[in-house]
Design a protein around this motif. Structure first.
Motif, PDB file in Angstrom:
ATOM      1  N   GLU A  42       0.821  -1.209   0.000  1.00  0.00           N
ATOM      2  CA  GLU A  42       0.000   0.000   0.000  1.00  0.00           C
ATOM      3  C   GLU A  42       0.858   1.263   0.000  1.00  0.00           C
ATOM      4  N   THR A  43       1.912   1.275   0.803  1.00  0.00           N
ATOM      5  CA  THR A  43       2.786   2.453   0.866  1.00  0.00           C
ATOM      6  C   THR A  43       3.487   2.674  -0.463  1.00  0.00           C
ATOM      7  N   SER A  44       3.926   1.611  -1.113  1.00  0.00           N
ATOM      8  CA  SER A  44       4.578   1.734  -2.427  1.00  0.00           C
ATOM      9  C   SER A  44       3.638   2.363  -3.443  1.00  0.00           C
ATOM     10  N   SER A  45       2.372   1.967  -3.409  1.00  0.00           N
ATOM     11  CA  SER A  45       1.425   2.558  -4.359  1.00  0.00           C
ATOM     12  C   SER A  45       1.156   4.026  -4.013  1.00  0.00           C
ATOM     13  N   LEU A  46       1.161   4.371  -2.727  1.00  0.00           N
ATOM     14  CA  LEU A  46       0.951   5.765  -2.329  1.00  0.00           C
ATOM     15  C   LEU A  46       2.138   6.646  -2.692  1.00  0.00           C
ATOM     16  N   LEU A  47       3.329   6.086  -2.740  1.00  0.00           N
ATOM     17  CA  LEU A  47       4.516   6.870  -3.099  1.00  0.00           C
ATOM     18  C   LEU A  47       4.497   7.331  -4.551  1.00  0.00           C
ATOM     19  N   MET A  48       3.672   6.715  -5.378  1.00  0.00           N
ATOM     20  CA  MET A  48       3.586   7.097  -6.787  1.00  0.00           C
ATOM     21  C   MET A  48       2.658   8.293  -7.009  1.00  0.00           C
ATOM     22  N   ILE A  49       1.922   8.683  -5.989  1.00  0.00           N
ATOM     23  CA  ILE A  49       0.999   9.815  -6.122  1.00  0.00           C
ATOM     24  C   ILE A  49       1.780  11.121  -6.057  1.00  0.00           C
ATOM     25  N   ARG A  50       1.374  12.073  -6.888  1.00  0.00           N
ATOM     26  CA  ARG A  50       1.995  13.390  -6.890  1.00  0.00           C
ATOM     27  C   ARG A  50       1.026  14.368  -6.232  1.00  0.00           C
ATOM     28  N   PHE A  51       1.598  15.282  -5.471  1.00  0.00           N
ATOM     29  CA  PHE A  51       0.806  16.293  -4.786  1.00  0.00           C
ATOM     30  C   PHE A  51       1.245  17.670  -5.266  1.00  0.00           C
ATOM     31  N   CYS A  52       0.300  18.560  -5.425  1.00  0.00           N
ATOM     32  CA  CYS A  52       0.623  19.925  -5.813  1.00  0.00           C
ATOM     33  C   CYS A  52      -0.348  20.848  -5.088  1.00  0.00           C
ATOM     34  N   GLY A  53       0.065  22.063  -4.932  1.00  0.00           N
ATOM     35  CA  GLY A  53      -0.802  23.022  -4.245  1.00  0.00           C
ATOM     36  C   GLY A  53      -0.800  22.802  -2.743  1.00  0.00           C
ATOM     37  N   LYS A  54      -1.964  22.984  -2.147  1.00  0.00           N
ATOM     38  CA  LYS A  54      -2.123  22.878  -0.695  1.00  0.00           C
ATOM     39  C   LYS A  54      -1.898  21.428  -0.239  1.00  0.00           C
ATOM     40  N   ILE A  70      -6.290  15.262  -1.715  1.00  0.00           N
ATOM     41  CA  ILE A  70      -5.389  16.368  -2.068  1.00  0.00           C
ATOM     42  C   ILE A  70      -4.407  15.988  -3.174  1.00  0.00           C
ATOM     43  N   ALA A  71      -4.494  14.755  -3.667  1.00  0.00           N
ATOM     44  CA  ALA A  71      -3.594  14.332  -4.750  1.00  0.00           C
ATOM     45  C   ALA A  71      -4.012  14.999  -6.049  1.00  0.00           C
ATOM     46  N   CYS A  72      -3.007  15.387  -6.862  1.00  0.00           N
ATOM     47  CA  CYS A  72      -3.343  15.988  -8.151  1.00  0.00           C
ATOM     48  C   CYS A  72      -3.043  15.033  -9.304  1.00  0.00           C
ATOM     49  N   SER A  73      -2.397  13.899  -9.000  1.00  0.00           N
ATOM     50  CA  SER A  73      -2.198  12.889 -10.036  1.00  0.00           C
ATOM     51  C   SER A  73      -3.289  11.833  -9.896  1.00  0.00           C
ATOM     52  N   GLY A  74      -3.329  10.936 -10.835  1.00  0.00           N
ATOM     53  CA  GLY A  74      -4.340   9.891 -10.807  1.00  0.00           C
ATOM     54  C   GLY A  74      -4.182   8.962  -9.602  1.00  0.00           C
ATOM     55  N   THR A  75      -5.309   8.637  -9.004  1.00  0.00           N
ATOM     56  CA  THR A  75      -5.287   7.745  -7.842  1.00  0.00           C
ATOM     57  C   THR A  75      -5.907   6.394  -8.181  1.00  0.00           C
ATOM     58  N   TYR A  76      -6.035   6.111  -9.461  1.00  0.00           N
ATOM     59  CA  TYR A  76      -6.676   4.869  -9.907  1.00  0.00           C
ATOM     60  C   TYR A  76      -5.915   3.640  -9.414  1.00  0.00           C
ATOM     61  N   LEU A  77      -4.590   3.656  -9.557  1.00  0.00           N
ATOM     62  CA  LEU A  77      -3.772   2.507  -9.136  1.00  0.00           C
ATOM     63  C   LEU A  77      -3.882   2.280  -7.633  1.00  0.00           C
ATOM     64  N   VAL A  78      -3.862   3.363  -6.864  1.00  0.00           N
ATOM     65  CA  VAL A  78      -4.002   3.240  -5.411  1.00  0.00           C
ATOM     66  C   VAL A  78      -5.369   2.653  -5.070  1.00  0.00           C
ATOM     67  N   GLY A  79      -6.387   3.095  -5.775  1.00  0.00           N
ATOM     68  CA  GLY A  79      -7.732   2.554  -5.561  1.00  0.00           C
ATOM     69  C   GLY A  79      -7.798   1.065  -5.824  1.00  0.00           C
ATOM     70  N   ILE A  80      -7.128   0.625  -6.888  1.00  0.00           N
ATOM     71  CA  ILE A  80      -7.106  -0.805  -7.202  1.00  0.00           C
ATOM     72  C   ILE A  80      -6.364  -1.577  -6.113  1.00  0.00           C
TER      73      ILE A  80
END
Length: 189
Positions: A42-54, A70-80
């Motif tokens: 789970e942590t490995s998949s969360l590390l692929m998310i990009r955050f921008c802004g607040k 608050i993620a600005c990149s796709g969270t589809y993989l994390v959801g799976i």
């Protein structure tokens, strides 16, 4: 704990041969390794998310749902990943608890003495109370649609299973102790 109660109540004469120190250590290590492996995924998949802004999460702790909001990149993989790994984390312990307590209840119902029934029920009641509080609040946070909850309700329910349950755990278990009950009765009355 439910398995331990199951063995103690349903197989009392075999308890010491089943629940040996070695077996308990093996159970604990196997659960720790399984959870560690799942959390690495789970942590490995969360590390692929990009955050921008607040990057401020409106929550008491870094929970998955507010983090994904608050993620600005796709969270589809994390959801799976979460939908594949999450259910076994939740379902396997619940199945063990339910099967253990169904067997315990059937054993209690076969007992002829009311005193024995009361003693066995008091042995299990503490664990059932703590498990019920933990799982019901967790179900309300993660399984009830987020659109039906306000952010405040979600935060309060999260506090219940992360802070309140561990806080009341020693209180509930200590109420079974006769000495503590005697002191409480002396203080109150």
């Amino acid at each position: 704990m439910s398995y331990d109660r199951y063995v103690a109540i349903c197989n009392p004469l075999s308890y010491s041969s089943i629940m040996t120190n070695e077996y308990c250590v093996k159970l604990v290590i196997s659960y720790w390794l399984a959870v560690f492996f799942i959390e690495v995924i789970e942590t490995s998949s969360l590390l692929m998310i990009r955050f921008c802004g607040k990057n401020t999460i409106d929550h008491f702790f870094c929970d998955l749902v507010p983090l994904l909001e608050i993620a600005c990149s796709g969270t589809y993989l994390v959801g799976i990943v979460v939908s594949m790994v999450g259910p076994p984390i939740l379902v396997i312990p619940i199945i063990i608890i339910i099967v253990s307590y169904v067997n315990i209840i059937s054993t209690i119902l076969r007992m002829s003495s009311n005193i024995s029934r009361k003693k066995v029920f008091s042995t299990c009641s503490s664990h059932l109370i703590v498990v019920s509080i933990f799982y019901w609040t967790m179900f309300c946070v993660y399984l009830v649609p987020a659109k039906g909850q306000s952010l405040t309700i979600s935060k309060v329910l999260s506090l219940l299973y992360t802070v309140f349950t561990p806080f009341i755990n020693p209180i509930i278990y200590s109420l079974r102790n006769k000495d503590i009950m005697k002191v409480i009765q002396e203080r109150i009355f």
